[in-house]
Scaffold this motif. Structure first.
Motif, mmCIF file in Angstrom:
data_model
loop_
_atom_site.group_PDB
_atom_site.id
_atom_site.type_symbol
_atom_site.label_atom_id
_atom_site.label_comp_id
_atom_site.label_asym_id
_atom_site.label_seq_id
_atom_site.Cartn_x
_atom_site.Cartn_y
_atom_site.Cartn_z
ATOM 1 N N CYS A 6 0.845 -1.193 0.000
ATOM 2 C CA CYS A 6 0.000 0.000 0.000
ATOM 3 C C CYS A 6 0.880 1.242 0.000
ATOM 4 N N ASN A 7 0.247 2.361 -0.260
ATOM 5 C CA ASN A 7 0.910 3.661 -0.161
ATOM 6 C C ASN A 7 0.215 4.481 0.928
ATOM 7 N N SER A 30 -10.995 1.477 -1.405
ATOM 8 C CA SER A 30 -10.325 0.235 -0.990
ATOM 9 C C SER A 30 -10.508 0.014 0.501
ATOM 10 N N MET A 83 -8.376 0.006 2.626
ATOM 11 C CA MET A 83 -7.500 0.861 3.423
ATOM 12 C C MET A 83 -8.374 1.704 4.366
ATOM 13 N N HIS A 128 -0.367 10.103 -3.744
ATOM 14 C CA HIS A 128 -0.994 8.772 -3.641
ATOM 15 C C HIS A 128 -1.737 8.438 -4.929
ATOM 16 N N PRO A 176 -3.243 0.100 -3.577
ATOM 17 C CA PRO A 176 -4.165 0.748 -2.641
ATOM 18 C C PRO A 176 -3.451 1.837 -1.846
ATOM 19 N N ALA A 177 -4.109 2.974 -1.727
ATOM 20 C CA ALA A 177 -3.433 4.133 -1.154
ATOM 21 C C ALA A 177 -4.328 4.819 -0.145
ATOM 22 N N TRP A 194 -3.167 -8.082 2.466
ATOM 23 C CA TRP A 194 -3.042 -7.287 1.251
ATOM 24 C C TRP A 194 -4.301 -6.455 1.103
ATOM 25 N N PRO A 195 -4.217 -5.182 1.293
ATOM 26 C CA PRO A 195 -5.409 -4.345 1.096
ATOM 27 C C PRO A 195 -5.941 -4.521 -0.327
ATOM 28 N N TRP A 207 -8.843 -3.317 -3.509
ATOM 29 C CA TRP A 207 -9.768 -2.322 -4.064
ATOM 30 C C TRP A 207 -11.173 -2.902 -3.997
ATOM 31 N N ARG A 234 -4.659 -3.271 -10.492
ATOM 32 C CA ARG A 234 -4.113 -4.213 -9.511
ATOM 33 C C ARG A 234 -4.378 -5.645 -9.968
#
Ligand SMILES: [Zn+2]
Length: 555
Positions: free
Chosen positions: A405-406, A429, A431, A462, A471-472, A538-539, A541, A551
């Motif tokens: 992720c970011n 997402s 996140m 991002h 994903p950010a 793993w995040p 979307w 992705r």
């Protein structure tokens, strides 16, 4: 570029209170030297913020004489924390760019059926070129009103339908037709889609082969006052180099709303009626029976700026990366305002760099490295169109499919703790869920973006990770001040937008900055990164997000 409040309120910053409110979970752990473990240090944030926003750095413009000391400062700090260089032994990633300085003529001549008039550069319009051509002249180029300047085949929408734009200048509206429609299904209603961004309009005008593009500035739809085009789209401008740098529109720029009104009325066109029709499906471009003449000379040079990148190697899954970003650049030295020409960019974005560096420091002091690797990426040229992060997303130092992720920081709250955590681009997402879990530990609630019409999701780094499928998260407190409430927070935001955003007055002031909010958001970002760095998660979307496909393709 993110707008956040920069209220110079003198509230005594009390670390003890912050820690006991914010981070009960880890508040009792200490490092060997007695300092708190997994905690954000106010002193670290303050030290970096003060340094990078000082006049010595002259507003940190890429290519300027102060780029060197800026990136060196960040690099040295990373090095002293014991972080590893991320680019084959180097802390720097070269970002090849070109810098073009356009010198537009002082006026633009408009010819219409009901008479000719001149518009004045700076007051009535701003224009620039982003191609490497010495002299450009625009002679009686036809003006065409092209609605919102959008060509979206999947929405069956084309504001350029049936018009060959070769040799012509498109006049278009900012934002997208959904804005103000009260219909969430129409584009995205008040939520700005990428079609509403000026970057998109520039890209589309180029694809249409137009000679030029003039965007009609309107403060509400644009999300910022006329001063922003004046300061950000004049002087030297940067872009990533292309295969052929001499192609593209001759001029791109903005028309002041008053100038646009004058133009439309002298063309016997009613601007409000034109806007209305541009918002209806089936809109067709309108030739204005008017033309424009003006000229520009351009100076250009090629050079490279640098992203600064350092990382901590994960102990179990070293190939997986959590990526923190903050842009180190700002807009340098520019027009004098109230006797000051240095655009220090204290909030934008010395605050983000300082906070991410404090996060890095905290990671570096942990007794054990986290399971996954953590990259700290300070990108260049955000203010010129997110260029450093665009370059990174196209040339990642570690594969994007391994990038978990970011976490991006741009403009970190300087007015004290907030009850809210406002997520820009919420709903894309999970996140969101991770951020909410951590926000709860700080006794905060999640707010969706409060001004989605302004397109902030497309306005910081991002976005380039999202576009590439990573994903950010871009979130911060800003609407519900813990002590002074919502109205106060809003008032401070408005004040920042009007008085300080992209102005020399975006400065650090020891007497009035309150670090509690920065510590609060820094702690939240640290906790989110740590949580993901020590998990297998793993995040993802959500279905329906326009970023999911990128992705999925990477498997
Ligand atoms: Zn910024």
């Amino acid at each position: 570029m993110k707008v956040l409040s920069t209220a110079w309120v003198g509230v005594f910053a009390c670390l003890i209170i912050c820690f006991s409110l914010g981070c009960t979970e880890s508040a009792t752990k200490t490092n060997n030297d007695g300092t708190a473990q997994n905690q954000i240090s106010k002193e670290e944030i303050k030290r970096h913020l003060e340094e990078l926003s000082s006049d010595k750095y002259e507003g940190r413009k890429p290519f300027s004489r102060t780029e060197g000391i800026t990136i060196e400062y960040i690099k040295n700090e990373f090095e002293s924390m014991g972080l590893l260089p991320a680019n084959n032994g180097s802390y720097y990633q070269e970002v090849p760019m070109m810098e073009i300085t356009s010198h537009p003529a002082e006026t633009m001549q408009i010819t219409t059926k009901s008479g000719d008039f001149d518009l004045r550069f700076n007051d009535d319009y701003v224009i620039h070129a982003d191609k490497t051509v010495d002299d450009i002249s625009i002679n009686d180029a036809e003006l065409v009103f092209c609605g919102f300047g959008i060509n979206a085949p999947e929405k069956n929408w084309n504001d350029y339908a049936g018009v060959d734009m070769k040799g012509k200048v498109a006049v278009v509206l900012v934002n997208d037709p959904g804005f103000g429609s009260e219909n969430e299904e129409f584009f995205k209603g008040d939520i700005m889609t990428y079609y509403g961004r000026w970057t998109y309009k520039y890209e589309e005008a180029e694809r249409q082969g137009a000679k030029g593009l003039l965007l009609i500035h309107e403060t509400t739809s644009a999300g910022y006052p006329w001063f922003v085009p004046q300061s950000s789209w004049t002087g030297a401008l940067l872009s990533l180099t292309r295969e052929d740098n001499s192609t593209g529109c001759d001029m791109k720029g903005w028309l002041h709303l008053d100038a646009a009104k004058k133009l439309f009325s002298s063309c016997d066109l009613d601007l409000p009626a034109m806007i209305k029709s541009a918002r209806k499906p089936g809109f067709k471009p309108v030739p204005m029976n008017a033309s424009v003449s003006t000229s520009l000379t351009n100076d250009y040079k090629f050079d490279s700026s640098k992203n600064v990148a350092a990382y901590i190697k994960g102990k179990k899954e070293p190939d997986d990366f959590i990526v923190y970003t903050a842009h180190w650049d700002h807009i340098g030295v520019g027009q004098v305002v109230n006797g000051d020409s240095i655009y220090n960019g204290a909030l934008d974005n010395a605050s983000g760099v300082a906070t991410v560096m404090a996060i890095a420091k905290s990671f570096s002091e942990m007794k054990e490295a986290p399971d996954r690797s953590v990259l700290f990426l300070m990108v260049t040229a955000e203010e010129q169109g997110l260029l450093g992060s665009e370059y990174y997303a196209k040339n990642p130092l570690f594969p994007l499919e391994n990038t978990v992720c970011n976490l991006n920081m741009d403009g970190v709250n300087p007015i004290g703790e907030m009850n809210d955590l406002t997520i820009t681009g919420i709903g894309h997402s999970d996140m969101d869920e991770i951020a909410e879990e951590v926000a709860k530990t700080q006794d905060r609630y999640v707010l969706p973006e409060q001004e989605p019409e302004k397109g902030y999701f497309f306005r910081s780094d991002h976005f380039n990770f999202a576009k590439a499928g990573v994903p950010a998260l871009y979130a911060e407190g800003g609407y519900d001040h813990r002590e002074k409430g919502k109205e106060y927070a809003q008032e401070m935001r408005n004040k920042y937008t009007t008085d300080n955003y992209h102005r020399p007055s975006d400065e650090y002031d020891e007497a009035t900055w309150n670090f509690d909010g920065m510590i609060q958001d820094g702690q939240l970002y640290l906790d989110i990164g740590l949580k993901l760095a020590n998990s297998q998660r793993w995040p993802v979307w959500y279905d329906g997000s326009e970023f999911k496909a990128a992705r999925d393709m990477k498997g």
